[in-house]
Design an enzyme around this catalytic site. Structure first.
Site, short mmCIF file in Angstrom:
data_model
loop_
_atom_site.label_atom_id
_atom_site.label_comp_id
_atom_site.label_asym_id
_atom_site.label_seq_id
_atom_site.Cartn_x
_atom_site.Cartn_y
_atom_site.Cartn_z
N ALA A 115 10.92 2.02 -12.81
CA ALA A 115 10.46 1.63 -14.16
C ALA A 115 9.32 0.60 -14.17
O ALA A 115 8.28 0.83 -14.81
CB ALA A 115 11.66 1.16 -14.98
N ASP A 137 16.37 1.99 -15.99
CA ASP A 137 15.10 2.47 -16.54
C ASP A 137 14.96 2.12 -18.01
O ASP A 137 13.85 2.09 -18.56
CB ASP A 137 14.98 3.98 -16.37
CG ASP A 137 14.71 4.31 -14.91
OD1 ASP A 137 15.67 4.34 -14.13
OD2 ASP A 137 13.52 4.46 -14.56
O1 MRU Z 1 13.09 8.61 -10.88
P1 MRU Z 1 12.80 7.22 -10.40
O2 MRU Z 1 12.69 7.12 -8.92
O3 MRU Z 1 11.60 6.63 -11.12
O4 MRU Z 1 14.07 6.40 -10.84
C1 MRU Z 1 14.10 5.03 -10.54
C2 MRU Z 1 15.38 4.38 -10.91
O5 MRU Z 1 16.29 4.99 -11.42
C3 MRU Z 1 15.46 2.89 -10.69
O6 MRU Z 1 16.77 2.50 -10.46
C4 MRU Z 1 14.94 2.17 -11.94
O7 MRU Z 1 13.69 2.65 -12.31
C5 MRU Z 1 14.89 0.72 -11.75
S1 MRU Z 1 13.55 0.24 -10.72
C6 MRU Z 1 13.54 -1.45 -10.58
#
Ligand code: MRU
Length: 368
Positions: A57, A247
């Site tokens: 995120a 997210d």
């Molecule tokens: O699909 P992604 O790899 O973007 O998903 C990322 C996550 O689910 C993380 O846990 C979230 O973005 C937190 S990042 C600090």
């Protein structure tokens, strides 16, 4: 390659040789290949986000901000170019709220600009600010989360604290330090014995390909497990706490995170194991309350489920693992209700996963 000093690590930066180029690590290729990728146009930023060269995120938000800077450098009407880029960027991935947050923040800043030159300068400054602030946010989360690890370590008389994490909420998902990993890195720096159970995180394997890679690079003891192993480990007292990222978190504390997070929270609840979510304030969606009903859940290409990335005979490759007659669905996120979250670790401190808890730390949002 990676800098010697973890302090200097960054996931996105302006090229030192050319101020019209933004550089990222192509995370699709890790851990087998470390390749820097150039973003030259805002459209490259849209592709990098939607095809997950960058992900996580906070990094998605930062990439959107830098893409607006690239848009400001385009030919023609600068304001129009930024507006067009902003519209495309906010649609590039739906679940992480940091994307909309970062785009709106840059657009808000540009309201004071009186010329094309000023727009370019302000867009660049805001993208830089977002990145610098993100590092401080992760540092804050690290310091507050460290206290939780310290307390468990004391209770165990200095024995290893076993943390389970899902997906990658690490340095690679932020600008540096990560959210879920920052307390772990800080605990390690303080000499606290810590070990991480790394969920593989199918289908894209952010656990096995990204979290494991960065924990290994930082010499943090860790073990890779398949996604379904967590419940078993918890039943056998092999997990002291769970820390995940998020997210999008609603103002009432419901947490959207990588698909499978909800199942980990259920297992943790059943086994009386604390389940914490590391939450940068940029990931709070103050406009939503009920996560299951309101948070948009991204559905991605079925190819991510049917094909796996790896190395064969020294070459990186994608291998299809199933037959062609089976329909596939690929939900990328799920929502963990606040009642299953032991606490939120924010840059301002720890709080309950509730509206009261969040407003206690962010009182300025009471009227929002
Ligand atoms: O699909 P992604 O790899 O973007 O998903 C990322 C996550 O689910 C993380 O846990 C979230 O973005 C937190 S990042 C600090």
């Amino acid at each position: 390659m990676l800098p010697e000093n973890a302090e200097d690590f960054r996931t996105i930066w302006l090229s030192p040789d050319d101020a019209s180029v933004v550089q990222i690590i192509d995370q699709r290729l890790l851990p087998h290949e470390y390749r820097i990728h150039d973003l030259r146009h805002w459209q490259d930023g849209v592709v990098a986000i939607s095809e997950m060269y960058v992900r996580g995120a906070p990094l998605i938000g930062a990439t959107a901000a830098w893409s607006l800077y690239l848009a400001s450098l385009g030919n023609g009407d600068v304001a129009k170019g930024i507006e067009t880029a902003a519209e495309a960027l906010v649609k590039s991935r739906p679940t992480a709220v940091n994307l909309v947050w970062a785009v709106n923040r840059v657009l808000e800043r540009l309201k004071t600009a009186n010329s094309a030159e000023e727009m370019i300068a302000l867009t660049r400054e805001e993208a830089e600010n977002i990145c610098d602030e993100d590092i401080e946010i992760s540092r804050g989360i690290g310091n507050h989360g460290l206290k939780l690890i310290e307390a468990i370590s004391e209770k165990k008389n200095g024995d290893t604290v076993n943390v389970l994490t899902h997906c990658n909420a690490g340095s690679l998902a932020t600008i540096n330090w990560g959210t879920a990993t920052a307390p772990i890195y800080f605990a390690q720096q303080k000499g606290i014995k810590v070990h991480v159970w790394v969920d593989e995180t199918r289908p894209r394997n952010q656990g096995s390909q990204l979290t494991a890679w960065e924990l290994a690079a930082n010499k943090v003891p860790h073990t890779l497990i398949v996604d379904n192993a967590g419940g078993h480990l918890m039943q056998h007292e092999m997990v002291d706490m769970v820390i995940t990222g998020t997210d999008r978190t609603t103002r009432c504390g419901d947490v959207a995170n990588k698909i499978g997070t909800y199942l980990k929270a259920l297992a943790a609840h059943d086994n009386d194991i604390p389940f914490y979510v590391a939450l940068p304030s940029t990931t709070i969606d103050w406009n939503s309350r009920d996560g299951v009903a309101e948070i948009p859940i991204e559905e991605r290409d079925p190819d991510e489920v049917t094909n796996i990335y790896g190395v064969s005979n020294g070459e990186t490759t994608h291998v299809r693992t199933i037959g062609s007659d089976t329909p596939v669905s690929n939900y990328a996120f799920d929502v963990t209700p606040a009642r299953l979250v032991t606490g939120l670790i924010t840059e301002r401190g720890l709080c309950a996963a509730s509206e009261d808890g969040l407003l206690g730390l962010f009182p300025e949002m009471k009227s929002s």
